[in-house]
Motif scaffolding. Structure first.
Motif, PDB file in Angstrom:
ATOM      1  N   SER A   9    -118.632  20.588  27.244  1.00 59.40           N
ATOM      2  CA  SER A   9    -117.498  21.002  27.954  1.00 59.40           C
ATOM      3  C   SER A   9    -117.707  21.535  29.155  1.00 59.40           C
ATOM      4  N   ASN A  30    -122.594  24.489  23.887  1.00 53.15           N
ATOM      5  CA  ASN A  30    -121.874  25.624  23.769  1.00 53.15           C
ATOM      6  C   ASN A  30    -123.071  26.941  23.779  1.00 53.15           C
ATOM      7  N   HIS A 264    -119.881  28.969   0.785  1.00 49.85           N
ATOM      8  CA  HIS A 264    -118.791  29.419   2.251  1.00 49.85           C
ATOM      9  C   HIS A 264    -119.891  30.303   3.267  1.00 49.85           C
ATOM     10  N   MET A 265    -120.717  30.952   2.453  1.00 53.14           N
ATOM     11  CA  MET A 265    -121.642  31.834   3.413  1.00 53.14           C
ATOM     12  C   MET A 265    -122.536  30.680   4.475  1.00 53.14           C
ATOM     13  N   ASP A 267    -123.981  28.240   7.028  1.00 51.13           N
ATOM     14  CA  ASP A 267    -123.591  27.703   8.260  1.00 51.13           C
ATOM     15  C   ASP A 267    -123.729  25.963   8.083  1.00 51.13           C
ATOM     16  N   ARG A 303    -121.223  25.364  12.850  1.00 50.85           N
ATOM     17  CA  ARG A 303    -120.410  25.228  14.067  1.00 50.85           C
ATOM     18  C   ARG A 303    -120.366  26.748  14.621  1.00 50.85           C
ATOM     19  N   ASN A 305    -120.039  28.989  17.957  1.00 46.35           N
ATOM     20  CA  ASN A 305    -119.375  28.848  19.460  1.00 46.35           C
ATOM     21  C   ASN A 305    -118.506  27.650  19.416  1.00 46.35           C
ATOM     22  N   THR A 306    -117.890  26.978  18.583  1.00 44.37           N
ATOM     23  CA  THR A 306    -117.100  25.956  18.666  1.00 44.37           C
ATOM     24  C   THR A 306    -115.870  25.863  17.438  1.00 44.37           C
ATOM     25  N   GLN A 307    -115.091  25.499  17.472  1.00 47.46           N
ATOM     26  CA  GLN A 307    -114.266  25.213  16.206  1.00 47.46           C
ATOM     27  C   GLN A 307    -114.231  23.756  15.841  1.00 47.46           C
ATOM     28  N   VAL A 308    -114.536  22.954  16.455  1.00 49.48           N
ATOM     29  CA  VAL A 308    -114.668  21.481  16.392  1.00 49.48           C
ATOM     30  C   VAL A 308    -115.548  21.135  15.047  1.00 49.48           C
ATOM     31  N   PRO A 309    -115.097  20.497  14.116  1.00 47.51           N
ATOM     32  CA  PRO A 309    -115.857  20.183  12.927  1.00 47.51           C
ATOM     33  C   PRO A 309    -116.908  18.939  13.079  1.00 47.51           C
ATOM     34  N   ILE A 311    -117.960  15.629  11.922  1.00 51.96           N
ATOM     35  CA  ILE A 311    -117.649  14.383  10.995  1.00 51.96           C
ATOM     36  C   ILE A 311    -118.636  13.440  11.156  1.00 51.96           C
TER      37      ILE A 311
ATOM     38  N   VAL B  37    -114.353  24.763   1.480  1.00 51.56           N
ATOM     39  CA  VAL B  37    -115.790  24.558   1.973  1.00 51.56           C
ATOM     40  C   VAL B  37    -115.590  23.364   2.941  1.00 51.56           C
ATOM     41  N   HIS B  46    -107.756  31.128  15.371  1.00 47.29           N
ATOM     42  CA  HIS B  46    -107.824  31.102  16.814  1.00 47.29           C
ATOM     43  C   HIS B  46    -106.294  30.717  17.597  1.00 47.29           C
ATOM     44  N   HIS B  73    -118.988  34.653  19.545  1.00 53.81           N
ATOM     45  CA  HIS B  73    -118.368  33.182  18.878  1.00 53.81           C
ATOM     46  C   HIS B  73    -117.083  33.306  19.371  1.00 53.81           C
ATOM     47  N   ARG B  76    -116.351  32.514  22.964  1.00 55.96           N
ATOM     48  CA  ARG B  76    -116.554  31.316  23.545  1.00 55.96           C
ATOM     49  C   ARG B  76    -115.409  30.173  23.018  1.00 55.96           C
ATOM     50  N   VAL B  77    -114.927  30.462  21.850  1.00 57.14           N
ATOM     51  CA  VAL B  77    -114.083  29.445  21.242  1.00 57.14           C
ATOM     52  C   VAL B  77    -112.547  29.707  22.052  1.00 57.14           C
ATOM     53  N   LYS B  80    -112.320  28.299  25.690  1.00 51.81           N
ATOM     54  CA  LYS B  80    -112.027  26.756  25.769  1.00 51.81           C
ATOM     55  C   LYS B  80    -110.474  26.728  25.499  1.00 51.81           C
ATOM     56  N   THR B 216    -112.767  10.618  11.044  1.00 45.76           N
ATOM     57  CA  THR B 216    -113.118  11.327  12.517  1.00 45.76           C
ATOM     58  C   THR B 216    -111.889  11.540  13.030  1.00 45.76           C
ATOM     59  N   VAL B 247    -109.047  18.609  15.079  1.00 47.94           N
ATOM     60  CA  VAL B 247    -109.535  19.857  15.918  1.00 47.94           C
ATOM     61  C   VAL B 247    -110.272  19.235  17.192  1.00 47.94           C
ATOM     62  N   GLU B 249    -111.978  20.856  21.340  1.00 44.47           N
ATOM     63  CA  GLU B 249    -112.463  21.860  21.769  1.00 44.47           C
ATOM     64  C   GLU B 249    -111.362  22.914  22.267  1.00 44.47           C
TER      65      GLU B 249
END
Lengths: 362, 261
Positions: A9, A30, A264-265, A267, A303, A305-309, A311, B37, B46, B73, B76-77, B80, B216, B247, B249
């Motif tokens: 980005s 990121n 869930h813990m 990353d 993930r 510093n970003t929210q995009v998963p 896939i 999960v 956010h 975190h 930064r998110v 954007k 995707t 989702v 960026e």
């Protein structure tokens, strides 16, 4: 590995040098920094490796020790790059495990996947596509020092040379007899204090490897909330340091609810599964079944510093030992359908471990 | 992409407001975000953060209890997404409480680091902001399951904390947004905690994976249950919305199933 810049980005910095000073680190999008998992295929799947500050959890299969393969490669990679390592295991003498760590494969020219060097010596096959393999050829010709590569191919049949192990920052801890986890937590805190994360440049990265954390022989293994609390503080400490922690655990030994809390813990969440030997149904479904040692599933990718998963195209990979030495991960391929049998299987990239019923679920 | 262009989530929450005359639609309401999960619901937090700190009004204050990620975190998110958390923090509009390493053992009432003290801190921020005429105060908890771990499993203790925060929504008109993981509780026989939270919530937002698996283009589905919507006639009813999301960026796309352009 070619350091191709991923699409970023507009907020990411332009980085001039990537691997000159610290060969064990790779910069990612990121503002994340990756260290290698020790398995080139896994690095590719995860988009570069394990990001610093993340907690990687591997769910074990009680029937097979494949998680040890992941741990061994992870630890060896750290030692080759001179990254301090903290290893905890439920055995009485964890130091003994260091003797089983693999050594980096000597050169790449005996791998059939890559460019075949015999073309140069004997038969010169005139094929014009050689010019497109420019990068790989350079890897061959220059005698690159083993240490300068980001990720090595580890030869599981040869143990790591002694000079990598002695005189290194390796700390081995046995978690068998820790009555409470507070002392263990302090031990880890001291280790992680060597790698604080701050804005200035990073000097070195640390690696933590914990094997079978909730193994039943450990005295604390029935204290579910205490174990969870330990994982939480490990996660928080790792978050604020330049280190990666890999924790393996057998989820079958935890209640479902706690197993989910552990998941869930994480990353990055992986799981390994055994493949039954001589499973005729599986042999019919998948190519290369005989070479497969197990299955690896990628459930979650970090993930930060970003929210995009992320896939992935496929989440299940087969673990194979190439030439019985090098660990490779391959996506599953369906075997060609035997035309004489009337059934068609449809398309599916994943396969359940026990397909005794003969039906594919997709 | 226009920041203020309403999307399906805003409509479901009632955040669409052309005249900007109505007060913040989420005030005095409790929002529970549930995820799993396979599908993370952090993007909803956010989004709500960004809407709560929207630049057109300077009346907004957000108190953020972070158990899951450090400030860098979120910074930064949200950057954007078009929201500068560092600047908001300096302007005293965004209060970030880093609770990643905090422990809240039960029975430590006199302890200055316990949950009681934490509640005291929040209450102080909320009441001071209220007195400074900042009407739209939002308390965000990310995430509640980690607060349970910090309290070493003392469910009643953390539930009490939640109820005390709920009193703040009634007393000061602030809104409370909590994230929790629904699949942790689905296997327990009497999942008291999640049931109480769902009962307490006025708005329930559930992020789930698609029943058909990974894709995707569609990252999952969102179900928004909005209790007690008052429509024009003044009668109240529940409203359920379900749509898919993707989702990115710089934002999230919401669309009805099958209508992804």
């Amino acid at each position: 590995m070619a350091t191709s810049k991923p699409r970023t980005s507009s907020f990411s910095r332009n980085l001039a040098t990537v691997t000159s000073s610290t060969p064990g680190l790779k910069y990612g999008p990121n503002g994340t920094i990756f260290i290698s998992s020790g398995i080139p295929d896994l690095d590719k799947i995860l988009g570069g490796g394990f990001p610093l500050g993340s907690l990687v959890m591997v769910m074990e299969d009680a029937e097979a020790p494949h998680h040890m393969l992941l741990l061994r490669n992870f630890m060896s990679q750290g030692l080759v790059h001179k990254q301090p390592l903290l290893y905890a295991s439920p055995s009485k003498d964890p130091k003994g495990f260091l003797g089983t760590l693999p050594t980096p494969g000597s050169s790449k020219d005996d791998k059939s996947r890559d460019h075949d060097p015999e073309n140069e010596n004997g038969l010169r096959i005139a094929w014009q596509y050689k010019k497109y393999f420019g990068d790989n050829q350079h890897h061959f010709d220059s005698n690159r020092d083993v240490k300068h590569e980001y990720c090595h191919d580890f030869d599981l049949r040869k143990p790591l040379e002694k000079h990598f192990i002695s005189g290194q920052h390796i700390d081995c801890v046995s978690i068998l007899d820790s009555p409470n986890l507070a002392a263990l937590r302090d031990h880890f805190a001291t280790f992680l204090a060597q790698f604080p994360r701050n804005a200035s440049s990073i000097s070195s990265a640390g690696r933590i490897a914990i094997q079978s954390f909730c193994a039943p022989q450990c005295t604390y293994s029935n204290m579910e909330w205490d174990m969870l609390s330990f994982i939480r503080s490990l996660r928080s400490m790792v978050r604020s340091s330049n280190a990666v922690a890999v924790v393996t655990f057998p989820p079958s030994l935890l209640s479902t609810s706690f197993s989910r809390r552990w998941q869930h813990m994480a990353d990055t969440l992986l799981s390994v599964r055994a493949i039954p030997d001589e499973d005729k149904e599986m042999a019919k479904l998948l190519t290369g079944y005989q070479d497969m040692v197990g299955l690896l599933n990628v459930h979650k990718v970090a993930r930060i510093n970003t929210q995009v998963p992320v896939i992935l195209d496929a989440t299940t990979f087969s673990i194979k030992l190439q030439k019985r030495r090098f660990l490779v991960l391959e996506s599953l391929n369906q075997a060609p359908i035997d035309s004489s049998s009337g059934t068609s299987y449809g398309t599916s990239a994943s396969c359940s471990g026990s397909s005794k019923t003969g039906t594919l679920d997709f | 992409m226009d920041q203020r262009a309403p999307n399906l989530l805003d409509e479901a929450l009632g955040l669409v407001d052309e005249e900007k005359t109505k007060p913040w639609p989420l005030s005095s309401r409790v929002v529970l975000v549930e995820d799993r999960v396979e599908t993370s619901g952090a993007f909803v937090l956010h989004h709500l953060l960004k809407r709560a700190l929207s630049p057109h009004s300077s009346n907004d204050v957000v108190v953020f209890l972070a158990f899951s990620q450090p400030f860098s975190h979120y910074d930064r998110v949200l950057r954007k997404l078009g929201c500068n958390l560092t600047a908001q923090r300096e302007n005293n509009r965004f209060f970030f409480l880093d609770l990643l390493m905090s422990e809240f053992p039960d029975g430590d009432e006199g302890n200055k680091d316990g949950l009681v003290a934490l509640y005291g801190k929040i209450e102080k921020v909320v009441s001071t902001s209220f007195q400074e005429n900042k009407k739209c105060i939002t308390i965000v908890i990310d995430d509640f399951s980690l607060m349970e771990v910090a309290a070493n499993g003392a469910t009643n203790y953390v539930l009490d904390f939640l109820r005390y925060c709920h009193t703040l929504t009634l007393a000061f008109g602030c809104s409370l947004v909590v994230l929790n993981h629904e699949d942790i509780y689905s296997s327990i026989e009497r999942p008291a905690l999640i049931l109480q939270m769902e009962y307490l919530a006025d708005i329930l937002i559930k992020a789930e994976p698609l029943a058909t698996g990974l894709a995707t283009d569609v990252h999952g589905q969102l179900t928004v249950l909005n209790k007690e919507i008052r429509d024009e006639q003044g009668s109240s009813r529940n409203k359920i919305c379900n749509f898919h999301f993707r989702v990115k960026e710089n934002g999230v796309e919401y669309f009805y199933p099958g209508s992804k352009t």
